[in-house]
Design an enzyme around this catalytic site. Structure first.
Site, short mmCIF file in Angstrom:
data_model
loop_
_atom_site.label_atom_id
_atom_site.label_comp_id
_atom_site.label_asym_id
_atom_site.label_seq_id
_atom_site.Cartn_x
_atom_site.Cartn_y
_atom_site.Cartn_z
N GLY A 12 0.83 -1.21 0.00
CA GLY A 12 0.00 0.00 0.00
C GLY A 12 0.86 1.26 0.00
O GLY A 12 0.56 2.24 -0.70
N LYS A 159 2.89 -16.26 -10.05
CA LYS A 159 3.33 -15.72 -8.76
C LYS A 159 2.91 -16.67 -7.63
O LYS A 159 3.65 -16.89 -6.68
CB LYS A 159 2.73 -14.32 -8.56
#
Ligand code: KPL
Length: 280
Positions: A12, A159
């Site tokens: 974030g 991933k």
């Protein structure tokens, strides 16, 4: 364009940093209340320009950067289109089920939270689907390396395979990512975990863009001095994302008739380690 961010941890903070550099001041919902939020990068400390709020005002996009297991708790806070920046499989799926919208994204920047402060330790890329092109443009304008793809699922699954191999092994051995290429036992276990995840991806109908075993070993080598996010969590006795990584491989494998015994064992061992230290 207006952006909201939910979660001001490592990822974030990185997103807020790029948005700031592109001239945006995002509204942010975060549990941590501080006088100032910073991101460290290459010896420099950048103060993040964010408006911390309890509820997001109307925005075009909400960038969801909480851990996968916190997704449920933030569903009601989302405004506009959600773009989910999380490890593992499950958070985006939950949002899509609940809200009927949502885009996935993959972040491969090496960014960790050290004593509560986000620190960039390796440049990677941010992969976004074409539908989230405006988010891609904004992050790119802020200096991020961004790749836009037609379908995000192959990148998410690749991933996932890498995380399913590197994260639990480094966390259980309490070792940096390099252990996966240096220790022959860790290496063959990681290869099998990645291979199983690849088989599940195929059964789900996702064609991986690269061989999952080769990619795992390449990433372990390239990030050999990194402390994986799962090791960071476990060493601070925080809940890990294993339910959404190895747990997701096992659950989706079962649903499609593919066994994943190595992922199952790694999942159980990480859950046992969480329980042993009392992580919730
Ligand atoms: O994504 C990662 C993580 O730690 O979660 C890897 C690729 C393993 C890099 O550390």
């Amino acid at each position: 364009m207006k952006f909201g961010i939910i979660g001001l941890g490592a990822v974030g903070s990185l997103l807020a940093y790029f948005l700031n550099r592109a001239g945006y001041v995002p509204h942010v919902v975060t549990r941590s209340r501080r006088e100032r939020y910073v991101l460290k990068w290459g010896g420099e400390t950048h103060v993040l320009q964010v408006a911390v709020v309890d509820e997001l005002p109307p925005v075009d996009y909400t960038l969801v950067a909480v851990k996968a297991y916190d997704t449920e708790a933030v569903v009601d806070k989302i405004r506009g289109e959600p773009v989910v920046f999380q490890n593992g499989i499950g958070g985006l799926e939950l949002l899509k089920e609940r809200l009927g919208v949502g885009f996935g994204a993959v972040v491969t920047y090496g960014v960790s939270r050290v004593e509560g402060v986000a620190e960039v330790r390796g440049v990677g890329e941010i992969v976004l689907p074409r539908e989230a092109g405006e988010v891609a443009d904004a992050l790119r304008a802020g200096g991020a390396r961004v790749r836009v793809v037609e379908d995000i699922e192959p990148a998410r699954w690749l991933k996932l395979a890498i995380n399913a191999a590197i994260n639990p092994i480094t966390a259980l051995l309490r070792a940096k990512n390099g252990v996966v290429v240096e220790n022959p036992y860790a290496k063959s276990l990681a290869a099998e975990a990645a291979r199983e995840a690849g088989r599940v991806a195929e059964a789900v109908g996702v064609r991986l863009p690269a061989d999952p075993v080769e990619e795992t070993l390449r990433v372990a080598e390239a990030t050999r001095d990194n402390v994986s996010s799962m090791l960071q969590d476990l060493s601070q006795c925080r809940r890990t994302e294993v339910d959404y990584i190895n747990g997701a491989v096992v659950r989706l494998g079962e649903r499609h008739g593919v066994e994943a015994p190595v992922n199952k064992a790694l999942w159980a061992l990480v859950k046992a380690a969480e329980a042993a230290c009392g992580a919730v």
